[in-house]
Design a protein around this motif. Structure first.
Motif, short mmCIF file in Angstrom:
data_model
loop_
_atom_site.label_atom_id
_atom_site.label_comp_id
_atom_site.label_asym_id
_atom_site.label_seq_id
_atom_site.Cartn_x
_atom_site.Cartn_y
_atom_site.Cartn_z
N LYS A 332 0.83 -1.21 0.00
CA LYS A 332 0.00 0.00 0.00
C LYS A 332 0.86 1.25 0.00
CE LYS A 332 -4.35 -1.49 2.08
NZ LYS A 332 -5.29 -1.30 3.21
N LEU A 333 1.88 1.25 0.86
CA LEU A 333 2.77 2.41 0.93
C LEU A 333 3.42 2.68 -0.42
CD1 LEU A 333 4.46 4.60 2.40
CD2 LEU A 333 6.14 2.79 2.87
N SER A 334 3.95 1.64 -1.05
CA SER A 334 4.64 1.83 -2.32
C SER A 334 3.69 2.38 -3.38
CB SER A 334 5.30 0.53 -2.79
OG SER A 334 4.36 -0.52 -2.86
N GLY A 335 2.42 1.92 -3.34
CA GLY A 335 1.43 2.47 -4.26
C GLY A 335 1.13 3.93 -3.97
N HIS A 336 1.06 4.30 -2.68
CA HIS A 336 0.82 5.71 -2.30
C HIS A 336 1.98 6.60 -2.74
CE1 HIS A 336 -2.66 4.39 -0.31
NE2 HIS A 336 -2.19 4.18 0.90
N LEU A 337 3.21 6.12 -2.54
CA LEU A 337 4.37 6.90 -2.96
C LEU A 337 4.35 7.14 -4.47
CD1 LEU A 337 7.12 5.15 -0.80
CD2 LEU A 337 6.11 7.41 -0.39
N GLY A 338 4.04 6.07 -5.20
CA GLY A 338 3.93 6.22 -6.65
C GLY A 338 2.82 7.17 -7.04
N ALA A 339 1.66 7.04 -6.37
CA ALA A 339 0.53 7.91 -6.68
C ALA A 339 0.85 9.37 -6.39
CB ALA A 339 -0.70 7.48 -5.89
N PHE A 340 1.54 9.63 -5.27
CA PHE A 340 1.91 11.00 -4.93
C PHE A 340 2.78 11.60 -6.04
CE2 PHE A 340 4.57 14.31 -3.26
CZ PHE A 340 3.77 15.00 -2.36
N ILE A 341 3.81 10.89 -6.38
CA ILE A 341 4.78 11.45 -7.32
C ILE A 341 4.21 11.49 -8.74
CG2 ILE A 341 6.13 9.47 -8.16
CD1 ILE A 341 8.59 11.00 -6.92
N GLY A 342 3.30 10.53 -9.03
CA GLY A 342 2.66 10.53 -10.35
C GLY A 342 1.74 11.73 -10.52
N GLN A 343 1.00 12.07 -9.46
CA GLN A 343 0.08 13.21 -9.51
C GLN A 343 0.81 14.55 -9.53
OE1 GLN A 343 -3.75 12.64 -7.02
NE2 GLN A 343 -2.36 11.07 -6.20
N MET A 344 2.05 14.54 -9.07
CA MET A 344 2.83 15.78 -9.02
C MET A 344 3.65 16.01 -10.29
SD MET A 344 2.06 17.15 -6.19
CE MET A 344 3.30 18.42 -6.28
N THR A 345 3.67 15.02 -11.19
CA THR A 345 4.56 15.10 -12.35
C THR A 345 3.75 15.20 -13.64
OG1 THR A 345 6.15 13.72 -11.15
CG2 THR A 345 6.50 13.98 -13.52
N ASP A 346 3.88 16.33 -14.31
CA ASP A 346 3.14 16.55 -15.55
C ASP A 346 3.93 16.12 -16.79
OD1 ASP A 346 0.89 17.69 -14.33
OD2 ASP A 346 1.91 19.62 -14.16
N GLU A 347 5.24 16.31 -16.78
CA GLU A 347 6.04 16.04 -17.96
C GLU A 347 6.38 14.55 -18.08
OE1 GLU A 347 8.85 17.72 -14.77
OE2 GLU A 347 6.87 18.19 -15.56
N PRO A 348 6.78 14.10 -19.27
CA PRO A 348 7.10 12.67 -19.47
C PRO A 348 8.23 12.21 -18.54
CG PRO A 348 6.89 13.79 -21.58
CD PRO A 348 6.86 14.86 -20.53
N ILE A 349 8.05 11.04 -17.98
CA ILE A 349 9.03 10.47 -17.04
C ILE A 349 10.06 9.64 -17.81
CG2 ILE A 349 9.33 8.85 -15.11
CD1 ILE A 349 6.51 9.70 -14.18
N LYS A 350 11.33 9.91 -17.54
CA LYS A 350 12.42 9.16 -18.19
C LYS A 350 12.85 7.96 -17.35
CE LYS A 350 15.87 11.55 -19.69
NZ LYS A 350 16.97 12.55 -19.71
N ALA A 351 12.87 8.12 -16.03
CA ALA A 351 13.37 7.05 -15.16
C ALA A 351 12.66 7.08 -13.82
CB ALA A 351 14.88 7.19 -14.98
N ILE A 352 12.56 5.90 -13.22
CA ILE A 352 12.04 5.75 -11.87
C ILE A 352 13.08 5.03 -11.05
CG2 ILE A 352 10.22 4.77 -10.41
CD1 ILE A 352 8.41 4.78 -12.94
N ASN A 353 13.57 5.67 -9.98
CA ASN A 353 14.56 5.06 -9.10
C ASN A 353 13.92 4.78 -7.75
OD1 ASN A 353 16.48 5.57 -11.18
ND2 ASN A 353 16.71 7.66 -10.42
N ILE A 354 14.06 3.56 -7.26
CA ILE A 354 13.40 3.17 -6.01
C ILE A 354 14.46 2.67 -5.03
CG2 ILE A 354 11.54 1.83 -4.99
CD1 ILE A 354 10.57 1.33 -7.92
N LEU A 355 14.47 3.26 -3.85
CA LEU A 355 15.41 2.88 -2.79
C LEU A 355 14.64 2.14 -1.69
CD1 LEU A 355 18.14 3.10 -1.18
CD2 LEU A 355 17.27 5.27 -0.30
N TYR A 356 15.14 0.95 -1.33
CA TYR A 356 14.57 0.17 -0.23
C TYR A 356 15.59 0.10 0.89
CZ TYR A 356 11.20 -1.30 -3.77
OH TYR A 356 10.24 -1.31 -4.75
#
Length: 531
Positions: A332-356
């Motif tokens: 759930k958390l990982s989905g929320h983090l993605g949703a937050f950053i997805g809603q904040m980003t208007d321009e095309p995304i080149k890369a997604i970096n995920i730190l665990y």
């Protein structure tokens, strides 16, 4: 509402009862899979589809499957399922790779005996009243070299049984390590060596671009004279035309085939050749195996529809029921983090970096990655889910990278997501507290502690007096109730952020009024799936 499953092929009543016992509504229509038009009419009513080989899950059928979440194949082969189309539609495809392993392995061994001793021909001759004892001179298996192409689950059982028959076993499998080979009691070899040395060759690999025609005309010519070839794996692994010629010439002494390039095989170049034993794809056809795979697919589909566990999936990372219980809050958390950053980003995304970091670094990272990517992609494609998200990201050329590290901060574990565009990088981090609730702990490098709510409002501003008052007064004047209010700043008089958890989505006039104050650099309403 309880999930609903359609069983469109013949599964046992015991398997069907498993669905019912788990609280799943099930329609058992074992002949429906043969009627593609009728199946297309009703498939939109179901969350799950349980099949064997008769039902064809095509891209056209999936267009009608508006609610479908999972297809479960009782058996190993999924040639009757368009997995690419299923992935794009967000439908998980599961099989049951272990339920018929022993049965298929035993069939391969039986075929070896049948070919070595010419049993079918000898039986037919004897039934015809002939007594051709001298005609059917066979060979022993003891002491012969068996070449096993593919030493995985089924191939491994064949190796074990063959060693029990005192055969020398050599195996070609790019994924077989020397240590594992030693434990199995087999010699790991390259394909070229296997072809030259084997008295019998048996195939146990799936049909892929890499394995198609692995026994091509060229490779068949490299085999030892008098070799006998067994295929109980998949049609298309052997060049049947070339094999037929080599059987006629005597270079190949015999063959046992349970699978063919075209099935059902009503006419094949191998039919009616001397010392060729053919069976109609019977590898998994024992009472025990058919029951095992039916029970297994019912359990797997139920576990997914009820608990979110993903087992033996072919188009998404698996996550056991035990993992799902532990990982649920982190998914759930990982989905929320993605949703937050997805809603904040208007321009095309080149890369997604995920730190665990910390405890989460030892979890099923592949499943968490899917959740992050799905959260990000939902803004532009609301229908995307954990299955289809990686496909969508790949189609758009988005690069995905992950980093795992030991506990490095105040939390036992956290996830940080960064997206890269041509204009900027944007990051957000979160953790799961002991109460199992996801929290945002960092945005744009600014530390916060914010509960995740369905409706939120995010603002950025210069750290000056009056921000809290302006936000509170504007919300109050418009009847918008604040459930939670979190602030953070980089430094005194530097950049600051606010994250408001609201009882309902902020109306347009509220956003308008805040904008007109001139205090805010950014005002963004956010929405999260917290169900």
């Amino acid at each position: 509402m309880a999930p609903k499953v359609l069983v469109s092929d013949k599964l046992s009543e015991t398997a069907v009862q498993i669905f019912r016992d788990r609280g799943i509504e099930v329609d058992f229509m074992p002949d429906l899979g043969k009627d593609k038009d009728k199946l297309a009419e009703v498939i939109g009513n179901y969350d799950g589809l349980a099949i064997r080989s008769a039902t064809k899950v095509t891209a056209a059928l999936l267009e009608h499957a508006t609610n479908l979440k999972v297809v479960g194949r009782a058996g190993i082969g999924t040639d009757n399922v368009d997995k690419d189309a299923a992935s794009k539609k967000g439908v998980i495809v599961m099989n049951t790779p272990y339920g018929n392993m022993i049965t298929t392995a035993e069939h391969a061994i039986a075929m070896m005996f049948a070919v070595a001793r010419q049993i079918p021909e000898a039986s037919a001759s004897t039934h015809a009243g002939k007594w051709e004892k001298s005609k059917f001179m066979g060979v022993e298996l003891t002491g012969k070299t068996l070449g096993v192409i593919g030493a995985g689950n089924i191939g491994g059982i064949v190796c074990d049984r063959a060693r029990g028959l005192k055969m020398k076993v050599i195996a070609y499998d790019p994924y077989l390590g020397e240590e594992k080979a030693a434990k199995m009691g087999v010699e790991k070899v390259e394909l070229e060596d296997l072809l030259k040395r084997s008295d019998f060759i048996t195939l146990h690999v799936p049909l892929t671009d890499a394995t198609r025609n692995i026994l091509s005309k060229e490779n068949l010519e490299k085999t030892k004279k008098g070799v006998r070839i067994i295929n109980c794996a998949r049609g298309g692994l052997v060049d049947e035309e070339a094999l037929a010629e080599m059987l006629k010439s005597g270079h190949v002494a015999g063959a046992g085939f349970d699978v063919f390039a075209e099935e059902p095989a009503k006419d094949n170049v191998l039919f009616n050749l001397p010392n060729v034993v053919c069976t109609p794809h019977l590898g998994a056809s024992t009472t025990e195996a058919q029951e095992n795979v039916a029970l297994q697919v019912a359990e797997q589909m139920s576990n997914y529809l009820i608990d979110g566990a993903v087992e033996n999936a072919l188009n998404m990372p698996s996550m056991t029921a035990e993992e799902a219980k532990v990982m649920g809050p982190w998914v759930k958390l990982s989905g929320h983090l993605g949703a937050f950053i997805g809603q904040m980003t208007d321009e095309p995304i080149k890369a997604i970096n995920i730190l665990y970091d910390g405890v989460v670094a030892d979890m099923n990272i592949a499943a968490l990655n899917c959740s992050v990517i799905a959260g990000i992609m939902k803004r532009s494609n609301p229908d995307v889910n954990l299955v289809s998200a990686p496909v969508v990201a790949k189609e758009r050329g988005v690069q995905i990278s992950t980093t795992n590290q030991d506990k490095s901060g105040a939390f036992d574990g956290y996830i940080k997501v960064t997206v890269v565009t041509d204009k900027r990088e944007r990051s957000v981090a979160g953790t799961v507290f002991s109460d199992g609730k996801p929290r945002f702990i960092q945005i744009k490098g600014i530390n916060i502690d914010a509960e995740v709510g369905e409706h939120m409002l995010y603002t950025t501003n210069e750290d000056v007096p009056g921000i809290i008052g302006t936000l509170g007064q504007t919300m109050g004047a418009n009847g918008a109730n604040i459930a939670n209010f979190t602030l953070g700043r980089a430094a005194s008089r530097g950049e600051a952020i606010a994250l408001l958890y609201l009882d309902e989505a902020p109306r347009a006039e509220i956003l308008d009024q805040l904008q007109k104050t001139g205090l805010f650099r950014q005002i963004a309403p956010l929405q999260f799936d917290v169900a």
